[in-house]
Design a protein around this motif. Structure first.
Motif, PDB file in Angstrom:
ATOM      1  N   GLY A  29       1.303  -1.521   0.222  1.00 51.69           N
ATOM      2  CA  GLY A  29       0.420   0.373   0.026  1.00 51.69           C
ATOM      3  C   GLY A  29       1.181   1.216  -0.491  1.00 51.69           C
ATOM      4  O   GLY A  29       0.400   2.275  -0.673  1.00 51.69           O
ATOM      5  N   ALA A  30       2.378   0.987   0.787  1.00 56.41           N
ATOM      6  CA  ALA A  30       3.278   2.221   0.651  1.00 56.41           C
ATOM      7  C   ALA A  30       3.557   2.933  -0.885  1.00 56.41           C
ATOM      8  O   ALA A  30       3.867   3.470  -0.998  1.00 56.41           O
ATOM      9  N   ILE A  31       4.286   1.514  -1.291  1.00 55.02           N
ATOM     10  CA  ILE A  31       4.700   1.441  -2.192  1.00 55.02           C
ATOM     11  C   ILE A  31       3.865   1.802  -3.425  1.00 55.02           C
ATOM     12  O   ILE A  31       4.005   2.824  -4.739  1.00 55.02           O
ATOM     13  N   PHE A  32       2.171   1.880  -3.474  1.00 52.20           N
ATOM     14  CA  PHE A  32       0.848   2.429  -4.511  1.00 52.20           C
ATOM     15  C   PHE A  32       1.049   3.586  -4.295  1.00 52.20           C
ATOM     16  O   PHE A  32       0.928   3.837  -5.587  1.00 52.20           O
ATOM     17  N   GLN A  33       0.755   4.432  -3.132  1.00 50.77           N
ATOM     18  CA  GLN A  33       0.853   5.523  -2.780  1.00 50.77           C
ATOM     19  C   GLN A  33       2.321   6.313  -3.618  1.00 50.77           C
ATOM     20  O   GLN A  33       2.162   7.418  -3.411  1.00 50.77           O
ATOM     21  N   LEU A  34       3.223   5.846  -3.419  1.00 44.83           N
ATOM     22  CA  LEU A  34       4.680   6.807  -3.429  1.00 44.83           C
ATOM     23  C   LEU A  34       4.469   6.497  -4.711  1.00 44.83           C
ATOM     24  O   LEU A  34       4.244   7.664  -5.376  1.00 44.83           O
ATOM     25  N   ILE A  35       3.935   5.928  -5.972  1.00 46.35           N
ATOM     26  CA  ILE A  35       3.879   5.599  -6.990  1.00 46.35           C
ATOM     27  C   ILE A  35       2.608   6.787  -7.834  1.00 46.35           C
ATOM     28  O   ILE A  35       2.429   7.473  -8.595  1.00 46.35           O
ATOM     29  N   CYS A  36       1.669   6.534  -6.887  1.00 44.21           N
ATOM     30  CA  CYS A  36      -0.079   7.528  -7.476  1.00 44.21           C
ATOM     31  C   CYS A  36       1.160   9.222  -7.262  1.00 44.21           C
ATOM     32  O   CYS A  36       0.689   9.959  -7.681  1.00 44.21           O
ATOM     33  N   VAL A  37       1.819   9.578  -5.635  1.00 48.04           N
ATOM     34  CA  VAL A  37       2.190  10.806  -5.916  1.00 48.04           C
ATOM     35  C   VAL A  37       3.097  11.099  -6.803  1.00 48.04           C
ATOM     36  O   VAL A  37       3.452  12.590  -6.884  1.00 48.04           O
ATOM     37  N   LEU A  38       4.534  10.174  -6.929  1.00 52.08           N
ATOM     38  CA  LEU A  38       4.820  10.935  -8.471  1.00 52.08           C
ATOM     39  C   LEU A  38       3.990  11.027  -9.313  1.00 52.08           C
ATOM     40  O   LEU A  38       4.759  11.226 -10.270  1.00 52.08           O
ATOM     41  N   ALA A  39       2.939   9.751  -9.935  1.00 50.95           N
ATOM     42  CA  ALA A  39       2.469  10.214 -11.032  1.00 50.95           C
ATOM     43  C   ALA A  39       1.699  11.312 -11.024  1.00 50.95           C
ATOM     44  O   ALA A  39       1.887  11.886 -12.391  1.00 50.95           O
TER      45      ALA A  39
END
Length: 85
Positions: A29-39
């Protein structure tokens, strides 16, 4: 006194299945959130298509479509009344 101190590591129980699921779920979940913020921060530029088939000439008729005047039924003319003096 040295004999009384116990420096052995404490006994830690093995994590249960649900604890493992929770740990890895939070990790992904933390990795997914980081990917969304970077997007959001880093926009991706899409290359423009260079195929001649994708470009269609637009006529003035297709670009400018006249809007039909919608009849306004809800507006009724107000009655004119004489002012009493």
């Amino acid at each position: 006194m040295a004999a009384e101190l116990d420096f052995s590591p404490p006994e830690i129980p093995e994590p249960t299945f649900m604890e493992n699921v929770l740990r890895y779920g939070l990790f992904f979940g933390a990795i997914f959130q980081l990917i969304c913020v970077l997007a959001i921060i880093l926009p991706v530029h899409k290359p423009h298509k260079t195929d001649s088939d994708s470009f269609e000439p637009k006529n003035a008729e297709t670009v400018k479509k006249p809007k039909a005047a919608a009849p306004q039924i809800s507006k009724k003319p107000k009655k004119e009344t004489k002012k009493k003096r």
